[in-house]
Write an enzyme that holds these catalytic residues in place. Structure first.
Site: not given
Ligand code: NAP
Length: 256
Positions: A20, A65, A92, A156, A163, A195
């Protein structure tokens, strides 16, 4: 007209082109913002660097982080290179795989701390650093959440609790930073295949369930989240702070 011309944004949370945060990066870049990226480890650097360089980014830094020294390094670099900051994107989240499949009641202390640290506390520490660079610049901070904070979404689990803490943090940070003209908001996105999403048991069922029941009868994509992000980080939302804006095809309004 480019809405974000001359603005500088740092983005945490690009893992690959499905993230995202990557859709948001492209939207901000498309409106003229200059962007700095962070990545969470060496493996990710290989994915993030080419994407970031492809949109002209010059600052691309490691940042786990959970490590204060890496956070300090990012903001020291931004201070030296840019002297100030307008936008912080926090996208994140992390929880151990077993904590996203076992019943919530089994969550251990370590798993609970890890999920809350990475997914909620990180917004607090990043906002504190960002705010110091946003003095006099009408800064905007944006994070990503999911409605598992408000209602029970099976599997979840601890991430829903994280969250909830994240959304409460948005309100407390908005209160603290409002007097400096800094706004803090969240987008609560519907499920998108990324991911992070792949780590949640039964994610495919979540997608089907949401599209069946959402008023718009479909799922959403990352570009739609990015459009809402543009609104929230730009002057279009100059009087909006402390909000959680749902971008979920309306799913959250349904009772039955
Ligand atoms: P994503 O591409 O996997 O992004 C998640 C990011 O968090 C990755 O870059 C990951 O890096 C990073 N992260 C995890 N642990 C970390 C750490 N210790 N330090 C720094 N970075 C770290 O997935 P995404 O779905 O786009 O998620 C982005 C946000 O959107 C998240 O907060 C997620 O909860 C939220 N969200 C997602 C959805 C959905 O359905 N996809 C819906 C609502 C909200 P690594 O890969 O190295 O761990």
């Amino acid at each position: 007209m480019e809405m974000l011309k001359g603005k500088r944004a740092v983005i945490f949370g690009v893992a690959n082109e499905r993230s995202i945060a990557w859709a948001i990066s492209q939207a901000l870049h498309g409106q003229g913002a200059e962007i700095a990226f962070t990545y969470a480890g060496e493996i990710l650097e290989k994915r993030v660097r080419p994407l970031a360089e492809g949109i002209g980014a010059k600052i691309i830094l490691p940042c786990d982080v959970t490590k204060d020294e890496e956070i300090d390094q990012v903001f020291d670099t931004l201070r030296k290179e840019w002297g100030g900051l307008d936008i912080l994107i926090h996208a994140i989240a992390f929880a151990a795989k077993e904590d996203l499949s076992n019943p919530y009641v089994q969550t251990g202390r370590q798993g609970f701390h890890l999920a809350l640290d990475v997914s909620a506390y990180s917004l607090v520490v990043l906002s504190r650093h960002a705010a110091a660079l946003m003095e006099g610049r009408k800064g905007s901070i944006l994070t990503m959440t999911y409605m598992g904070s408000e209602k029970v979404i099976p599997h979840y689990n601890v991430m829903g609790v994280a969250k909830a803490a994240l959304e409460a943090s948005v309100r407390y940070l908005a209160h603290d930073l409002g007097p400096k003209g800094i706004r803090v908001n969240a987008i609560s996105a519907g499920p998108i295949k990324t991911l992070a999403a792949a780590g949640i048991s039964g994610f495919r069922e979540m997608l089907h369930y949401s599209s069946d029941r959402a008023p718009l009868k479909r799922n959403i994509d990352a570009e739609e989240v990015a459009q809402a992000a543009l609104y929230l980080v730009s002057d279009m939302s100059s009087a909006v702070t402390g909000e959680v804006v749902h971008v979920d095809a309306g799913y959250n309004i349904m009772g039955m």
